[in-house]
Enzyme design. Structure first.
Site, short mmCIF file in Angstrom:
data_model
loop_
_atom_site.label_atom_id
_atom_site.label_comp_id
_atom_site.label_asym_id
_atom_site.label_seq_id
_atom_site.Cartn_x
_atom_site.Cartn_y
_atom_site.Cartn_z
N LYS A 175 8.39 1.80 0.40
CA LYS A 175 9.01 1.10 -0.73
C LYS A 175 10.16 1.92 -1.33
O LYS A 175 11.24 1.40 -1.58
CB LYS A 175 7.94 0.79 -1.79
CG LYS A 175 6.82 -0.12 -1.29
CD LYS A 175 5.85 -0.47 -2.38
CE LYS A 175 5.01 0.69 -2.83
NZ LYS A 175 4.11 1.20 -1.76
N PRO A 188 0.83 -1.21 0.00
CA PRO A 188 0.00 0.00 0.00
C PRO A 188 0.86 1.26 0.00
O PRO A 188 2.06 1.21 0.31
CB PRO A 188 -0.80 -0.12 1.32
CG PRO A 188 -0.66 -1.54 1.74
CD PRO A 188 0.64 -2.02 1.21
N GLU A 241 -23.09 7.57 18.05
CA GLU A 241 -21.78 7.24 18.61
C GLU A 241 -21.92 6.43 19.90
O GLU A 241 -21.11 5.55 20.18
CB GLU A 241 -20.98 8.53 18.86
CG GLU A 241 -20.71 9.35 17.60
CD GLU A 241 -19.98 8.57 16.52
OE1 GLU A 241 -19.29 7.59 16.85
OE2 GLU A 241 -20.13 8.92 15.34
#
Length: 281
Positions: free
Chosen positions: A25, A20, A243
């Site tokens: 990387k 991702p 919530e």
């Protein structure tokens, strides 16, 4: 390479970094070249794509010619899916001649690596499934390294790296702060969180970044900037019930992380949020 050759083997010609966004990387490719003490040539695959057919292929040739001037070298191509997508056949709209010529030139250059074993080819992508099979066949990018999102221990270590340049308050426990970060938080997200915390501390005129600054920076990354939206009492009540429902279900469900914070203060696109304290991934 001499160690491989002494045993009759050959080093891999190409390594594909898969993972991702924000998992390091590009950093790993640069670190690999630095640890090996060799030249590092970096580019984005989109740099090769031009309006005129053949220009991208010429750029690829020039890049590899430059790499061969070094005795040992790492070539890194980021976002290789921009030029390495699977070639389609079956209609005038199914191909892109410039992109396909550029891809063909990359394939041809990688096949010619026998003349220079000192060149290592590395590419990065978020979507390996769209790449052309010719890129992934043995002898080209035949080695794939997966860069997953960091676990809770990894997030703690990344947090330590990005806090080296930050003046932290003496009571800040980075291990505890890392447990507040959710699974799916990348290294880039953590860097953004630490930077935002430093900005928040500066705005509040703090002499050092506190735990509260770091957690507010986390909220900004997760949910966005707090905004003063005028809500009716009925809308506030609906959000509060919503919530509270998350919190009650979490409390009554075994093996669920404990609820840390509930808010109906709107941030970004969220009208409210229920945040859990991550004890384990």
């Amino acid at each position: 390479p001499r160690k491989y050759q002494a045993l009759g083997g050959r080093p891999p010609k190409g390594i594909l970094f898969v993972g991702p966004p924000g998992t390091g990387k590009t950093l790993m490719a640069r670190a690999l070249a630095g640890e090996a003490g060799v030249a590092f040539i970096s580019c984005k695959a989109s740099d090769f794509l031009e309006m005129f057919v053949g220009v991208g292929a010429r750029k690829v040739r020039d890049m590899f010619d430059g790499a061969r001037n070094y005795r040992k070298c790492v070539i890194f191509i980021d976002e290789i899916d921009a030029v390495g997508k699977r070639r389609l056949h079956g209609g005038p709209l199914s191909s892109h001649e410039e992109r396909e010529q550029t891809l063909a030139q990359i394939l041809a250059e990688m096949d010619g690596f026998e003349e220079n074993l000192g060149i290592m080819m590395i590419a990065a992508t978020n979507t390996p499934e769209v790449l052309d099979p010719a890129l992934l066949r043995s002898g080209r990018f035949d080695e794939q390294l997966v860069f997953p999102l960091p676990d809770i221990k990894g997030r703690e270590e990344i947090l330590k790296v990005h806090c080296r340049r930050i003046k932290l308050a003496s009571d800040v426990d980075l291990a505890e702060v890392a447990r507040h970060t959710p699974l799916g938080f990348s290294g880039a997200d953590i860097e953004n969180m630490v930077n935002r915390a430093a900005l928040i501390a500066a705005i509040k005129c703090h002499e050092a970044v506190t735990k509260e600054d770091l957690l507010e920076g986390l909220d900004r990354v997760l949910y966005g900037v707090e905004h003063k939206t005028v809500m009716s009492p009925e809308e506030k009540e609906r959000i509060a019930y919503h919530e509270a429902g998350h919190a009650i279900v979490a409390k009554m469900t075994p093996e669920t992380d404990p609820v840390e914070k509930i808010t109906i203060v709107p941030r970004g696109m969220a009208g409210g949020a229920t945040h859990f304290f991550t004890e384990r991934d």
